[in-house]
Write a protein that holds these residues in place. Structure first.
Motif, PDB file in Angstrom:
ATOM      1  N   PHE A  60       0.598  -1.073   0.069  1.00 21.95           N
ATOM      2  CA  PHE A  60      -0.046  -0.042   0.020  1.00 21.95           C
ATOM      3  C   PHE A  60       0.792   1.184   0.125  1.00 21.95           C
ATOM      4  O   PHE A  60       0.635   2.259  -0.864  1.00 21.95           O
ATOM      5  CB  PHE A  60      -1.035  -0.069   1.084  1.00 21.95           C
ATOM      6  N   GLU A  61       1.826   1.261   0.953  1.00 13.64           N
ATOM      7  CA  GLU A  61       2.665   2.305   1.082  1.00 13.64           C
ATOM      8  C   GLU A  61       3.383   2.658  -0.259  1.00 13.64           C
ATOM      9  O   GLU A  61       3.563   3.828  -0.771  1.00 13.64           O
ATOM     10  CB  GLU A  61       3.611   2.521   2.344  1.00 13.64           C
ATOM     11  N   ALA A  62       3.811   1.588  -0.904  1.00 16.29           N
ATOM     12  CA  ALA A  62       4.622   1.639  -2.065  1.00 16.29           C
ATOM     13  C   ALA A  62       3.746   2.217  -3.296  1.00 16.29           C
ATOM     14  O   ALA A  62       4.477   3.001  -4.187  1.00 16.29           O
ATOM     15  CB  ALA A  62       5.089   0.464  -2.600  1.00 16.29           C
ATOM     16  N   MET A  63       2.542   1.993  -3.571  1.00 16.48           N
ATOM     17  CA  MET A  63       1.631   2.284  -4.221  1.00 16.48           C
ATOM     18  C   MET A  63       0.781   3.804  -4.161  1.00 16.48           C
ATOM     19  O   MET A  63       0.685   4.459  -5.134  1.00 16.48           O
ATOM     20  CB  MET A  63       0.462   1.568  -4.431  1.00 16.48           C
ATOM     21  N   LEU A  64       0.875   4.245  -2.864  1.00 17.95           N
ATOM     22  CA  LEU A  64       0.397   5.503  -2.601  1.00 17.95           C
ATOM     23  C   LEU A  64       0.834   6.611  -3.298  1.00 17.95           C
ATOM     24  O   LEU A  64       0.139   7.555  -3.598  1.00 17.95           O
ATOM     25  CB  LEU A  64       0.573   5.621  -1.065  1.00 17.95           C
ATOM     26  N   PRO A  65       2.108   6.802  -3.579  1.00 15.57           N
ATOM     27  CA  PRO A  65       2.759   8.164  -4.252  1.00 15.57           C
ATOM     28  C   PRO A  65       2.248   8.209  -5.694  1.00 15.57           C
ATOM     29  O   PRO A  65       1.732   9.075  -6.222  1.00 15.57           O
ATOM     30  CB  PRO A  65       4.408   7.983  -4.147  1.00 15.57           C
ATOM     31  N   SER A  66       2.265   7.203  -6.548  1.00 16.45           N
ATOM     32  CA  SER A  66       1.731   7.079  -7.631  1.00 16.45           C
ATOM     33  C   SER A  66       0.398   7.217  -7.780  1.00 16.45           C
ATOM     34  O   SER A  66      -0.236   8.128  -8.735  1.00 16.45           O
ATOM     35  CB  SER A  66       2.193   5.869  -8.731  1.00 16.45           C
ATOM     36  N   PHE A  67      -0.259   6.673  -6.726  1.00 15.00           N
ATOM     37  CA  PHE A  67      -1.967   6.951  -6.818  1.00 15.00           C
ATOM     38  C   PHE A  67      -2.185   8.164  -6.380  1.00 15.00           C
ATOM     39  O   PHE A  67      -3.273   8.731  -7.179  1.00 15.00           O
ATOM     40  CB  PHE A  67      -2.464   5.850  -5.894  1.00 15.00           C
ATOM     41  N   THR A  68      -1.482   8.889  -5.525  1.00 13.05           N
ATOM     42  CA  THR A  68      -1.646  10.269  -5.455  1.00 13.05           C
ATOM     43  C   THR A  68      -1.318  11.220  -6.549  1.00 13.05           C
ATOM     44  O   THR A  68      -2.381  12.130  -6.938  1.00 13.05           O
ATOM     45  CB  THR A  68      -0.864  10.920  -4.430  1.00 13.05           C
ATOM     46  N   ALA A  69      -0.508  10.729  -7.311  1.00 17.03           N
ATOM     47  CA  ALA A  69      -0.174  11.631  -8.696  1.00 17.03           C
ATOM     48  C   ALA A  69      -1.088  11.249  -9.490  1.00 17.03           C
ATOM     49  O   ALA A  69      -1.695  11.896 -10.237  1.00 17.03           O
ATOM     50  CB  ALA A  69       1.341  11.133  -9.266  1.00 17.03           C
ATOM     51  N   MET A  70      -1.870  10.081  -9.539  1.00 15.27           N
ATOM     52  CA  MET A  70      -2.729   9.618 -10.576  1.00 15.27           C
ATOM     53  C   MET A  70      -3.992  10.618 -10.170  1.00 15.27           C
ATOM     54  O   MET A  70      -5.003  10.909 -11.119  1.00 15.27           O
ATOM     55  CB  MET A  70      -3.287   8.313 -10.371  1.00 15.27           C
ATOM     56  N   LEU A  71      -4.438  10.595  -8.813  1.00 10.94           N
ATOM     57  CA  LEU A  71      -5.690  11.479  -8.552  1.00 10.94           C
ATOM     58  C   LEU A  71      -5.476  13.117  -8.877  1.00 10.94           C
ATOM     59  O   LEU A  71      -6.305  13.434  -9.200  1.00 10.94           O
ATOM     60  CB  LEU A  71      -5.793  11.348  -6.882  1.00 10.94           C
ATOM     61  N   ILE A  72      -4.230  13.422  -8.702  1.00  7.93           N
ATOM     62  CA  ILE A  72      -4.125  14.896  -9.143  1.00  7.93           C
ATOM     63  C   ILE A  72      -4.260  15.001 -10.572  1.00  7.93           C
ATOM     64  O   ILE A  72      -4.868  15.952 -10.878  1.00  7.93           O
ATOM     65  CB  ILE A  72      -2.638  15.246  -8.570  1.00  7.93           C
TER      66      ILE A  72
END
Length: 134
Positions: A60-72
């Motif tokens: 989850f923690e490894a995916m979170l930065p790119s997920f955040t970028a995707m949401l942005i």
């Protein structure tokens, strides 16, 4: 598992001209399901649930930065300019999607129905039109 999360994160972060918001969401879902299947294989070897939980959290923690970028990117595509709460919103939404993907009744749905529900969830949370994901 952390490495798997980082690989999925890297894939989601690629700036491909033909990767629509829906396609990125499909990659996220496919990667998450692959990780769930890998966890299931590990748990069949009698690994303690606390270890599996830790591995899940690392993914989850490894995916979170790119997920955040995707949401942005999705919010910018929807012409939303208020990104002040994204650091709280991204993990909340990712955990919500995770909850869906772990729900037995959700897993039994067709791929298309699953995507529709995830998109509906995202659109309600982000207050954006569903047309972004067409």
């Amino acid at each position: 598992m952390k490495k798997q999360g980082e690989q999925l994160s890297s894939l989601m972060s690629e700036k491909l001209n033909n990767m629509t918001p829906r396609k990125r969401l499909e990659y996220l879902k496919a990667g998450y399901i692959k990780a769930m299947n890998d966890y299931a294989k590990l748990s069949s070897n009698n690994i303690h649930w606390t270890v599996l939980s830790t591995l899940h959290e690392m993914t989850f923690e490894a995916m979170l930065p790119s997920f955040t970028a995707m949401l942005i990117e999705i919010l910018q595509f929807a012409q939303k300019s208020d990104l002040n709460d994204i650091e709280w919103l991204a993990p909340f939404i990712l955990k919500g999607i995770s909850g869906l993907l772990h729900e037995k009744s959700f897993i039994e749905l067709s791929e298309e129905k699953q995507m529709k529900l995830i998109i509906d969830f995202l659109c309600r949370m982000l207050q954006i039109p569903k047309e972004i994901f067409i």
